[in-house]
Design a protein around this motif. Sequence first.
Motif, short mmCIF file in Angstrom:
data_model
loop_
_atom_site.label_atom_id
_atom_site.label_comp_id
_atom_site.label_asym_id
_atom_site.label_seq_id
_atom_site.Cartn_x
_atom_site.Cartn_y
_atom_site.Cartn_z
N THR A 106 0.87 -1.17 0.00
CA THR A 106 0.00 0.00 0.00
C THR A 106 0.91 1.22 0.00
OG1 THR A 106 -0.11 0.10 2.42
CG2 THR A 106 -1.83 -1.18 1.30
N GLN A 107 0.44 2.31 -0.56
CA GLN A 107 1.27 3.51 -0.64
C GLN A 107 1.69 3.99 0.74
OE1 GLN A 107 2.66 4.99 -3.21
NE2 GLN A 107 3.52 6.70 -2.04
N GLU A 108 0.80 3.93 1.68
CA GLU A 108 1.10 4.41 3.04
C GLU A 108 2.26 3.66 3.66
OE1 GLU A 108 -1.14 5.06 7.37
OE2 GLU A 108 -2.09 3.84 5.81
N VAL A 109 2.27 2.33 3.50
CA VAL A 109 3.35 1.51 4.06
C VAL A 109 4.62 1.65 3.22
CG1 VAL A 109 4.10 -0.86 4.50
CG2 VAL A 109 1.81 -0.12 5.17
N TYR A 110 4.48 1.61 1.91
CA TYR A 110 5.62 1.65 0.99
C TYR A 110 6.46 2.91 1.19
CZ TYR A 110 8.04 2.21 -3.52
OH TYR A 110 8.99 2.41 -4.50
N GLU A 111 5.81 4.07 1.30
CA GLU A 111 6.55 5.33 1.33
C GLU A 111 7.21 5.62 2.67
OE1 GLU A 111 3.74 8.34 0.37
OE2 GLU A 111 2.71 8.27 2.28
N LYS A 112 6.92 4.82 3.69
CA LYS A 112 7.57 5.04 4.99
C LYS A 112 9.08 4.80 4.89
CE LYS A 112 3.77 4.45 8.22
NZ LYS A 112 3.19 3.67 9.34
#
Length: 351
Positions: free
Chosen positions: A161-167
Motif C-alpha cells: 500500500t502507498q502508506e506503508v511503501y513510502e515510509k
Amino acid sequence: MGYFSMQLKRSIGRFIFTPYFGIRKLANIGLLGTQFFLFKNSKLVGYPFKLSFDPCSICQLNCPLCPTGQGKDGRSLGRMDFEKYKKVLEEMAPFLYEADLNNWGEPFLNKELLKMVELAHKKRIKTSVNTNLNVKLGNEAAEAIVKSGLDVLYISMDGITQEVYEKYRAGGKLSTVWENIGLVAEKKKQLNSKTPEITWQFLIMKHNEHQLPVLEKTRQELGIDRLVIGGVRSDMGKEIFTMDAEKVDSLKKWLPSSQELSRYDLEKKRRKNIKKTCGFLWFVSVINWNGSVAPCCANYNEKFDFGNAFEKGFKAVWNNEKYIAARKAVSKMQPNGKTVCDNCIRTGFID
C-alpha cells in the motif's frame, strides 16, 4: 557436510551448468578459489568473476538508511559514460560470469543502462539490475528491457500500500512501480521470453511485517516471478564502521517486532549469521560511475577506494598496493592500518 554439499551444488549450477560457461572463465575461478581457500594469496593470478558497475550514483528517492537517500557527502554524483564502461567490460569480459549494474543510485536514471546490459549480454555475461523502478517506463522501454538480454530485474519494494511503501521508500510512488512491473511482465509474454526474471525484494520492517501473509498472492497478481524476503540492514553508509550492538540500538524504529523476522539477535545485540571471513577481495569488485574502484558494495566513502579503472584499466588496480594490503589483513585477521577493510575485521564482515 551439508553446508559444503549445498555450496558445491550451488557453484556447479552457477559456474558450469550455465549459458555463460567458458573454459577460460572456469580456469580463472578455479585459480581464485585455490588462492582464497588454500593459500590466502594477497597478490592474485586471475581476475574477479563478477563486477558491480554503478550506472548512476543519483537517486530520486530518500530512503532513510541509504547515504544517497540521506544526501550524505562521501561519494561524487554522476552517470557512468558508456564508452568508458565498454572499455573496462571488454578488458574483463574473458573472465566474467556476472555483472551487476547497480550500486548507490537508481540505474534507470542513466539513459544508456540498457546499452550496457546489451553489451554484457553479447559478451556472454550474466546481467542483473537492482532498481526502485520509480522511473516511468512506457511500452517501448519495457520492450527494450526484455529484448536487452537482462537476466534478472530486482525490484526493491517494501510495502503493498502507498502508506506503508513510502515510509521507507520515501518519495516513491507505488502505482508507478506496479504499472512498470505489469508492462515488463506483459512484454515477456508477448515476446515469449523467460528473461528478465522479475524478482521482488521485500525488506521486513516494523511498519510492514503485517503485510507478509499476503505477499505471495500479490506476487502472483502482479506477474512477478520470484519473491525474496530479507531483514533490514543498518545505515549503509556507516555499516562497516559500526559494531552490531550500536546497529541494533540505531534500528529500533525499523526492526520488526518479531524476533524471528529480524536479522539480529536482539538480546545479544548481534547478527544471527556472522561471517568469519570475506571473499570479496578475491572474487568480486565494484566500479563506481566515475571508474573509482571500491573493494565491495558497502564502501560508500570514495576516499577509501582502491584506484580508478577508467584511468589505466581495471587490471592495473586489481593487484595494486591497497588490494594486496587488504587481502593480507583479511587473511590474517589482523588490521594493518592501510585500507578500509580493517573496519570489517573489527566490526564483523557484512553478510
